[in-house]
Design a protein around this motif. Structure first.
Motif, mmCIF file in Angstrom:
data_model
loop_
_atom_site.group_PDB
_atom_site.id
_atom_site.type_symbol
_atom_site.label_atom_id
_atom_site.label_comp_id
_atom_site.label_asym_id
_atom_site.label_seq_id
_atom_site.Cartn_x
_atom_site.Cartn_y
_atom_site.Cartn_z
ATOM 1 N N LEU A 1 -5.182 -2.081 8.572
ATOM 2 C CA LEU A 1 -5.097 -1.802 7.144
ATOM 3 C C LEU A 1 -5.080 -3.135 6.414
ATOM 4 O O LEU A 1 -4.323 -4.028 6.782
ATOM 5 C CB LEU A 1 -3.800 -1.031 6.860
ATOM 6 C CG LEU A 1 -3.702 -0.233 5.559
ATOM 7 C CD1 LEU A 1 -4.643 0.953 5.615
ATOM 8 C CD2 LEU A 1 -2.253 0.227 5.364
ATOM 9 N N ALA B 1 0.845 -1.196 0.000
ATOM 10 C CA ALA B 1 0.000 0.000 0.000
ATOM 11 C C ALA B 1 0.876 1.239 0.000
ATOM 12 O O ALA B 1 1.938 1.252 0.646
ATOM 13 C CB ALA B 1 -0.921 0.012 1.213
ATOM 14 N N TYR C 1 -12.692 2.569 2.209
ATOM 15 C CA TYR C 1 -11.867 2.059 1.121
ATOM 16 C C TYR C 1 -11.270 3.219 0.326
ATOM 17 O O TYR C 1 -11.950 4.203 0.025
ATOM 18 C CB TYR C 1 -12.696 1.160 0.201
ATOM 19 C CG TYR C 1 -13.204 -0.081 0.899
ATOM 20 C CD1 TYR C 1 -12.432 -1.238 0.941
ATOM 21 C CD2 TYR C 1 -14.437 -0.081 1.546
ATOM 22 C CE1 TYR C 1 -12.882 -2.370 1.593
ATOM 23 C CE2 TYR C 1 -14.892 -1.212 2.212
ATOM 24 C CZ TYR C 1 -14.111 -2.348 2.224
ATOM 25 O OH TYR C 1 -14.548 -3.475 2.894
ATOM 26 N N VAL D 1 -7.327 -0.133 -0.757
ATOM 27 C CA VAL D 1 -6.845 -0.243 0.608
ATOM 28 C C VAL D 1 -8.060 -0.150 1.526
ATOM 29 O O VAL D 1 -8.813 0.830 1.471
ATOM 30 C CB VAL D 1 -5.831 0.862 0.953
ATOM 31 C CG1 VAL D 1 -5.386 0.727 2.402
ATOM 32 C CG2 VAL D 1 -4.634 0.805 0.027
ATOM 33 N N PRO E 1 -4.823 -4.108 2.451
ATOM 34 C CA PRO E 1 -4.808 -3.872 1.004
ATOM 35 C C PRO E 1 -5.445 -5.043 0.247
ATOM 36 O O PRO E 1 -5.348 -6.203 0.669
ATOM 37 C CB PRO E 1 -3.315 -3.747 0.680
ATOM 38 C CG PRO E 1 -2.670 -3.402 1.995
ATOM 39 C CD PRO E 1 -3.473 -4.134 3.021
#
Length: 274
Positions: free
Chosen positions: A115, A51, A95, A104, A117
C-alpha cells in the motif's frame, strides 16, 4: 550561424521540452513525490496513519475494511464497509481516491502486496524544484543495434528495498560504440509497443549521478534493427528521490565501466548539505 549551430540549438530545445515534461510528471500532485508510506500487507488487518481503513493481504487478494464514516472511491464508485480489490498481477497498481484529495495506491511488487498512499501536500513534493542534469550534448546521442534473443530470458534483478527481487523478461540486448569501444546493455520491454528500457550504472554513479541506477528509454528498433541510444535522456527512478520505492536495480552486465556524463544527476533531495 552555422548549420551545426542551428542543429545543436534544436537538439537542446527538444531536450529541454522533454525534460520539462518529465519533471512535471514527477511533481504531479499524485506522482511519486507525493508518496507518504510504503506498507507491506499481511494477513492481519492493519491500519496506517496515512490511509483510511484496515488493510490485509488474503487468499482472495487485497482487502480493506472501512469503519463507519470512512469512504474510498474506486473507479468512480464510492465503497464502504468491506471491499475486496482481488489478486493483483506482479507490477500492477490500482488507485482509490480519498475525500481529502489523496490517493491510495494498491500494488504488488516482488510478490508482495503493498500500500502506498499519495498526498499532494507531502513535503517532498511541495519542496521539489527541479532535478539537476548534464547539459544536453549530441555526442551522447548514439546509433545502436538491437540484438534480440531467440526467446525472452527471465532476468532476476535486485531492488532498492533490501531483500526484494524483481523478475523481468529481457527480449534482447542493445549494442553501441563509444570512444572506440563496443558496449552492450541487456534491455527490458518499454512502456510503449516495441520500445525498450535499459537500467544501468556507469563510472559517474555515486559521484555525480545516483549510485543505484538510472533508466534509459529506447525507441522501437527500425527495420534494420537500429536504435537511438540517447544518454541525454537517462533519468532517475523514484528511488533516487525517496526510500518509499521498490525500484529494480540494473542487471550485473549493465554496469558500464565508462563515465556517461549525460542525463540526470543525483537529485538535490539526496545531496548532503545542499
Amino acid at each position: 550561424m552555422t548549420v551545426q549551430d542551428t542543429s545543436t540549438e534544436e537538439f537542446t530545445r527538444q531536450w529541454e521540452q522533454w525534460h520539462a515534461a518529465h519533471e512535471r510528471a514527477l511533481a504531479d500532485p499524485h506522482g511519486f513525490l507525493a508518496v507518504t508510506g510504503l506498507h507491506w500487507l499481511t494477513g492481519e488487518p492493519t491500519r496506517y496513519p496515512d490511509a483510511p481503513g484496515a488493510w490485509s493481504s488474503t487468499e482472495q487478494g487485497i482487502a480493506v475494511h472501512l469503519d463507519e464514516g470512512e469512504e474510498l472511491v474506486v473507479d468512480g464508485t464510492a465503497v464502504h464497509g468491506h471491499h475486496l480489490f482481488g489478486v493483483l498481477d506482479e507490477r500492477a497498481s490500482l488507485y482509490a481516491a480519498v475525500g481529502d484529495g489523496s490517493l491510495v495506491e494498491i500494488a504488488k511488487r516482488g510478490g508482495h502486496d503493498i500500500l502506498r498512499p499519495r498526498h499532494p501536500d507531502n513535503e517532498l513534493r511541495v519542496r521539489f524544484t527541479h532535478t539537476p542534469a548534464y547539459a544536453p550534448d549530441p555526442r551522447w546521442s548514439l546509433t545502436g543495434r538491437y540484438l534480440p534473443f531467440d526467446a525472452p530470458r527471465a532476468t532476476t534483478v535486485g531492488a532498492a528495498v533490501e531483500g526484494l527481487q524483481h523478475v523481468y523478461d529481457a527480449p534482447g540486448e542493445v549494442e553501441f560504440d563509444l570512444d572506440g569501444r563496443t558496449h552492450r546493455l541487456t534491455v527490458f520491454n518499454g512502456s510503449g509497443p516495441g520500445t525498450l528500457q535499459a537500467l544501468f550504472t556507469d563510472a559517474t554513479s555515486g559521484v555525480t549521478t545516483y549510485a543505484a541506477n538510472r533508466a534509459l528509454s529506447i525507441p522501437a528498433p527500425d527495420a534494420e534493427g537500429r536504435v537511438l541510444v540517447d544518454f541525454n535522456r537517462a533519468t532517475n527512478l523514484p528511488c533516487a528521490y525517496t526510500d518509499l520505492a521498490t525500484c529494480p536495480l540494473p542487471p550485473a552486465e549493465n554496469r558500464l565501466p565508462i563515465p556517461i556524463e549525460a542525463g540526470e544527476k543525483t537529485p538535490y533531495e539526496r545531496t548532503p548539505n545542499r
